[in-house]
Write an enzyme that holds these catalytic residues in place. Structure first.
Site, PDB file in Angstrom:
ATOM      1  N   THR A   1       0.846  -1.202   0.000  1.00  0.00           N
ATOM      2  CA  THR A   1       0.000   0.000   0.000  1.00  0.00           C
ATOM      3  C   THR A   1       0.878   1.248   0.000  1.00  0.00           C
ATOM      4  OG1 THR A   1      -1.745  -1.183   1.186  1.00  0.00           O
ATOM      5  CG2 THR A   1      -1.814   1.221   1.285  1.00  0.00           C
TER       6      THR A   1
ATOM      7  N   THR B   1      14.620   4.682  10.358  1.00  0.00           N
ATOM      8  CA  THR B   1      15.598   3.604  10.583  1.00  0.00           C
ATOM      9  C   THR B   1      15.122   2.313   9.926  1.00  0.00           C
ATOM     10  OG1 THR B   1      16.285   4.637  12.630  1.00  0.00           O
ATOM     11  CG2 THR B   1      16.830   2.306  12.376  1.00  0.00           C
TER      12      THR B   1
ATOM     13  N   CYS C   1     -19.777  -9.340   1.162  1.00  0.00           N
ATOM     14  CA  CYS C   1     -21.153  -9.342   1.658  1.00  0.00           C
ATOM     15  C   CYS C   1     -21.294  -8.310   2.765  1.00  0.00           C
ATOM     16  CB  CYS C   1     -21.498 -10.710   2.229  1.00  0.00           C
ATOM     17  SG  CYS C   1     -21.316 -11.991   1.005  1.00  0.00           S
TER      18      CYS C   1
HETATM   19  N1  PLP Z   1      -1.827  -4.612  -4.277  1.00  0.00           N
HETATM   20  C1  PLP Z   1      -2.306  -5.841  -4.489  1.00  0.00           C
HETATM   21  C2  PLP Z   1      -2.476  -6.341  -5.896  1.00  0.00           C
HETATM   22  C3  PLP Z   1      -2.669  -6.645  -3.411  1.00  0.00           C
HETATM   23  O1  PLP Z   1      -3.170  -7.866  -3.621  1.00  0.00           O
HETATM   24  C4  PLP Z   1      -2.501  -6.141  -2.102  1.00  0.00           C
HETATM   25  C5  PLP Z   1      -2.925  -6.950  -0.932  1.00  0.00           C
HETATM   26  O2  PLP Z   1      -3.808  -7.754  -0.997  1.00  0.00           O
HETATM   27  C6  PLP Z   1      -1.981  -4.850  -1.936  1.00  0.00           C
HETATM   28  C7  PLP Z   1      -1.654  -4.115  -3.045  1.00  0.00           C
HETATM   29  C8  PLP Z   1      -1.809  -4.232  -0.590  1.00  0.00           C
HETATM   30  O3  PLP Z   1      -0.917  -4.960   0.181  1.00  0.00           O
HETATM   31  P1  PLP Z   1      -0.662  -4.556   1.720  1.00  0.00           P
HETATM   32  O4  PLP Z   1      -1.984  -4.705   2.404  1.00  0.00           O
HETATM   33  O5  PLP Z   1       0.342  -5.539   2.181  1.00  0.00           O
HETATM   34  O6  PLP Z   1      -0.183  -3.166   1.740  1.00  0.00           O
END
Ligand code: PLP
Length: 376
Positions: free
Chosen positions: A72, A235, A323
């Protein structure tokens, strides 16, 4: 009953070899890589080694990688770091991106940017022509994922990136679900930015990386010390970096053989499904797909009922349809693919991984058969 985990796209366990690689940096080698003494040097050596291991898997130079806290963060950084949070900026994404891109794009829109969402066909694939049309008036960044987390469909990123480069449009790809499962080579893909997620390939949650093509100007999200060459201060999480490095090394050692084994598990799963008394369809059946993922729509059933039934048999899967209380809604991915509701609402994502065996698949089919019989 033996629990069966078929939700590897949600997250994976830390493999023993990966855990052993990170353990010393949680305990005796706890130094800060920024320190000039022995403890610091040990940590710095581990961080450098990890960077080389990750770079080796995706074929880039170690200095083109920045470690982050998760996919993310990498996704958000790619979009925000390109300076798109301003009126006049234009971002082109696909309609089937992960929320880490979709929600960040919505944030950019609130800041005045224009976002174009390119649709997909019934297989869940973006076309180069649609991307070209979306960029007709120019674009500041294209972001299209490599592997879809719900269906496993692999987007034609290399073709789009080649065209984007000719146009001088930078391109990002979210490869969180692809790295470690299929070959990912940034030079062959031709992308400028690429997202990696540790916990999708047997490293811990809390570590990710972003590949940044040399020469690309990317603003930091954070300001502070000079870590990661000043691009991502804070860090370093040396232990988790060591884990991600080891996970990438492990993935690279037997990628072709493991892919063949995963495909074989997929074939066995489909054969088993074919023997069940149920009407179903495999989404993105005609698309190139990850060897570890199948999203299956069970006709006329509600995904929540299937999942509850499977939970009763100690099986973990996830829904392609979320859901909400009494009302079931179709995921944005299946909606973009225009999957008929009678299949979309009963969609289950099955995803498997390194620890999965033929026996696991056989037992999954048996238990699924019982659940479907009880619902049908
Ligand atoms: N992008 C894709 C295609 C993902 O499948 C995911 C997690 O399911 C993410 C981004 C985000 O990963 P995270 O929650 O580890 O930041």
């Amino acid at each position: 009953m033996r629990p069966l985990y078929f939700d590897y796209n949600a997250t994976t366990p830390i493999l023993p070899r990966v855990f052993e690689a990170m353990r010393p940096y949680l305990t005796e080698h706890f130094g800060n890589p920024g320190s000039g003494h022995m403890w610091g040097l040990k940590a710095k050596r581990a961080a450098d080694h990890a960077r080389e291991q990750v770079a080796g898997l995706i074929n880039c130079a170690p200095e083109d990688l920045c470690f982050t806290s998760c996919a993310t963060e990498s996704d958000n950084w790619a979009l925000l770091g390109m300076g798109l949070d301003r009126p006049g900026a234009h971002l082109v994404i696909s309609a089937v991106e992960h929320p880490a891109i979709i929600e960040c794009a919505a944030h950019l829109e609130r800041r005045g940017a224009r976002v174009t969402r390119v649709g997909v066909d019934h297989q869940g694939l973006v076309s180069l022509e649609d991307v070209q049309r979306a960029c007709a008036s120019g674009a500041d960044l294209i972001s299209i994922m490599l592997a879809n987390n719900e269906t496993g469909a692999l987007q034609p990123v290399a073709g789009i990136a080649a065209w984007a480069r000719e146009q001088g449009i930078p391109m990002h790809t979210d490869a969180a679900q692809a790295v470690g499962k299929v070959p990912v080579d940034v030079a062959a893909l031709g992308v400028d930015l690429l997202t990696i997620a540790g916990h999708k390939l047997y490293a811990p949650k809390g570590i990710g990386a972003l590949y940044v093509r040399p020469g690309l100007e990317l603003e930091p999200l954070l300001w502070g010390g000079g870590q990661e060459r000043g691009r991502r201060p804070g860090t370093e999480n040396v232990a988790f970096m060591a884990a991600l490095g080891e996970a990438c090394a492990l993935a690279g050692e037997d990628l072709a053989a493991e892919m063949a084994r995963q495909r074989e598990l997929g074939r066995a799963f489909l054969e088993g499904l074919a023997g069940l008394e149920a009407a179903w369809r495999l989404h993105s059946a005609e698309a190139p797909r990850l060897p570890t993922t199948m999203a299956v729509g069970f006709k006329g059933l509600a995904a929540g009922d299937i999942i509850s039934g499977l939970v009763g048999y100690d099986v973990a899967v996830s829904a392609g349809a979320a859901c909400h209380g009494d009302t079931a809604s179709v995921s944005h991915v299946l909606a973009a693919m225009d999957i008929p509701p009678e299949y979309a609402l009963g969609t289950i994502r099955f995803s498997w991984g390194r620890p999965t065996s033929r026996q696991d698949v056989a037992e999954l089919i048996q238990r699924l058969g019982r659940v479907l019989a009880s619902l049908g």
